[in-house]
Design a protein around this motif. Structure first.
Motif, PDB file in Angstrom:
ATOM      1  N   ARG A  79       0.831  -1.209   0.000  1.00  0.00           N
ATOM      2  CA  ARG A  79       0.000   0.000   0.000  1.00  0.00           C
ATOM      3  C   ARG A  79       0.866   1.260   0.000  1.00  0.00           C
ATOM      4  O   ARG A  79       0.544   2.247  -0.673  1.00  0.00           O
ATOM      5  CB  ARG A  79      -0.947  -0.014   1.199  1.00  0.00           C
ATOM      6  N   PHE A  80       1.958   1.245   0.748  1.00  0.00           N
ATOM      7  CA  PHE A  80       2.885   2.379   0.723  1.00  0.00           C
ATOM      8  C   PHE A  80       3.429   2.574  -0.684  1.00  0.00           C
ATOM      9  O   PHE A  80       3.463   3.692  -1.195  1.00  0.00           O
ATOM     10  CB  PHE A  80       4.057   2.148   1.700  1.00  0.00           C
ATOM     11  N   LYS A  81       3.850   1.499  -1.303  1.00  0.00           N
ATOM     12  CA  LYS A  81       4.435   1.599  -2.643  1.00  0.00           C
ATOM     13  C   LYS A  81       3.409   2.061  -3.667  1.00  0.00           C
ATOM     14  O   LYS A  81       3.734   2.855  -4.559  1.00  0.00           O
ATOM     15  CB  LYS A  81       5.056   0.261  -3.045  1.00  0.00           C
ATOM     16  N   GLU A  86       1.430   5.932  -7.478  1.00  0.00           N
ATOM     17  CA  GLU A  86       0.164   6.199  -8.149  1.00  0.00           C
ATOM     18  C   GLU A  86      -0.500   7.403  -7.490  1.00  0.00           C
ATOM     19  O   GLU A  86      -0.142   7.788  -6.382  1.00  0.00           O
ATOM     20  CB  GLU A  86      -0.771   4.982  -8.064  1.00  0.00           C
ATOM     21  N   ASP A  87      -1.481   7.972  -8.159  1.00  0.00           N
ATOM     22  CA  ASP A  87      -2.187   9.132  -7.632  1.00  0.00           C
ATOM     23  C   ASP A  87      -3.380   8.676  -6.788  1.00  0.00           C
ATOM     24  O   ASP A  87      -4.395   8.244  -7.328  1.00  0.00           O
ATOM     25  CB  ASP A  87      -2.654  10.026  -8.787  1.00  0.00           C
ATOM     26  N   THR A  88      -3.223   8.710  -5.470  1.00  0.00           N
ATOM     27  CA  THR A  88      -4.265   8.351  -4.504  1.00  0.00           C
ATOM     28  C   THR A  88      -4.969   7.045  -4.897  1.00  0.00           C
ATOM     29  O   THR A  88      -6.166   7.022  -5.185  1.00  0.00           O
ATOM     30  CB  THR A  88      -5.291   9.496  -4.341  1.00  0.00           C
ATOM     31  N   PRO A  89      -4.214   5.948  -4.893  1.00  0.00           N
ATOM     32  CA  PRO A  89      -4.818   4.672  -5.299  1.00  0.00           C
ATOM     33  C   PRO A  89      -5.855   4.185  -4.286  1.00  0.00           C
ATOM     34  O   PRO A  89      -5.798   4.517  -3.100  1.00  0.00           O
ATOM     35  CB  PRO A  89      -3.622   3.719  -5.320  1.00  0.00           C
ATOM     36  N   PHE A 139      -3.688   7.046   0.241  1.00  0.00           N
ATOM     37  CA  PHE A 139      -4.438   6.026  -0.480  1.00  0.00           C
ATOM     38  C   PHE A 139      -5.859   6.041   0.065  1.00  0.00           C
ATOM     39  O   PHE A 139      -6.118   6.555   1.160  1.00  0.00           O
ATOM     40  CB  PHE A 139      -3.798   4.633  -0.376  1.00  0.00           C
ATOM     41  N   PHE A 140      -6.780   5.497  -0.718  1.00  0.00           N
ATOM     42  CA  PHE A 140      -8.178   5.426  -0.315  1.00  0.00           C
ATOM     43  C   PHE A 140      -8.481   4.016   0.136  1.00  0.00           C
ATOM     44  O   PHE A 140      -8.187   3.052  -0.573  1.00  0.00           O
ATOM     45  CB  PHE A 140      -9.100   5.814  -1.478  1.00  0.00           C
ATOM     46  N   ILE A 148      -6.090   7.890   3.668  1.00  0.00           N
ATOM     47  CA  ILE A 148      -5.101   7.699   4.726  1.00  0.00           C
ATOM     48  C   ILE A 148      -3.752   8.151   4.195  1.00  0.00           C
ATOM     49  O   ILE A 148      -3.288   7.652   3.160  1.00  0.00           O
ATOM     50  CB  ILE A 148      -5.063   6.229   5.179  1.00  0.00           C
ATOM     51  N   SER A 149      -3.131   9.091   4.887  1.00  0.00           N
ATOM     52  CA  SER A 149      -1.807   9.571   4.482  1.00  0.00           C
ATOM     53  C   SER A 149      -0.755   8.558   4.902  1.00  0.00           C
ATOM     54  O   SER A 149      -0.955   7.775   5.838  1.00  0.00           O
ATOM     55  CB  SER A 149      -1.500  10.930   5.117  1.00  0.00           C
TER      56      SER A 149
END
Length: 174
Positions: A79-81, A86-89, A139-140, A148-149
């Motif tokens: 998820r970090f990667k 990617e733009d807000t995956p 990410f969403f 979540i940042s």
């Protein structure tokens, strides 16, 4: 009911500070970095029957907790990667309770300790080198419907390490 809540969340639920500072992030990364060693120490010397102890009625066994941490932390690193590339995956949730019932959870816990050692070494390398801009990437999560940042997720996973380590220590004493 309060006792069950205390067993389910022995260190409380994660609450992000209103402002996440560099000191928070540094401290959280240290928790993540030391987790494999702390986990191995907590389960060291346990007999096979000890690994089947639970921290609460209908809770996971120590064996399941160790394997869950490997699975969860693999997912987190991915998820970090994704957030970094990617733009807000939108991340992919997984049915952790069902994963805990799969046959690989019968494997020796040492296999998950090995995964965690290598995974955390790479994860900490990544975390220690995130820029301020990267820490703000998000990410969403489709289940919680939250953005979540990455800086918040570092805190969530430091909490996750301590949360499940507390479960294991409770189960050992049961």
């Amino acid at each position: 009911m309060a006792d069950l809540e205390n067993l389910k969340f022995p260190i409380g639920r994660f609450n992000a500070p209103e402002t996440i500072t560099t000191a928070h992030i540094k401290s959280w990364i240290e928790v993540i970095g030391s987790f494999p060693e702390r986990l191995a120490a907590a389960i060291g010397g346990l007999r096979p029957e000890d690994l089947e102890k639970t921290y609460r009625p209908n809770g996971w066994t120590i064996r399941q907790l160790v394997h869950h941490c490997a699975d969860s932390h693999m997912n987190s690193l991915i998820r970090f990667k994704l957030a970094l590339t990617e733009d807000t995956p939108t991340i992919k949730p997984y049915a952790e309770n069902l994963w805990a019932e799969l046959t690989d959870y019968d494997a020796p816990v040492g296999s998950s300790i090995k995964i965690l050692e290598g995974l955390h070494e790479r994860w900490v390398k990544l975390l220690e080198n995130l820029t301020e801009v990267e820490l703000e990437k998000q990410f969403f999560h489709p289940e919680s419907k939250e953005l979540i940042s990455l800086k918040q997720n570092i805190g969530i996973y430091a909490w996750h390490c301590n949360h499940h380590l507390a479960h294991i220590l409770i189960a050992k004493d049961s």
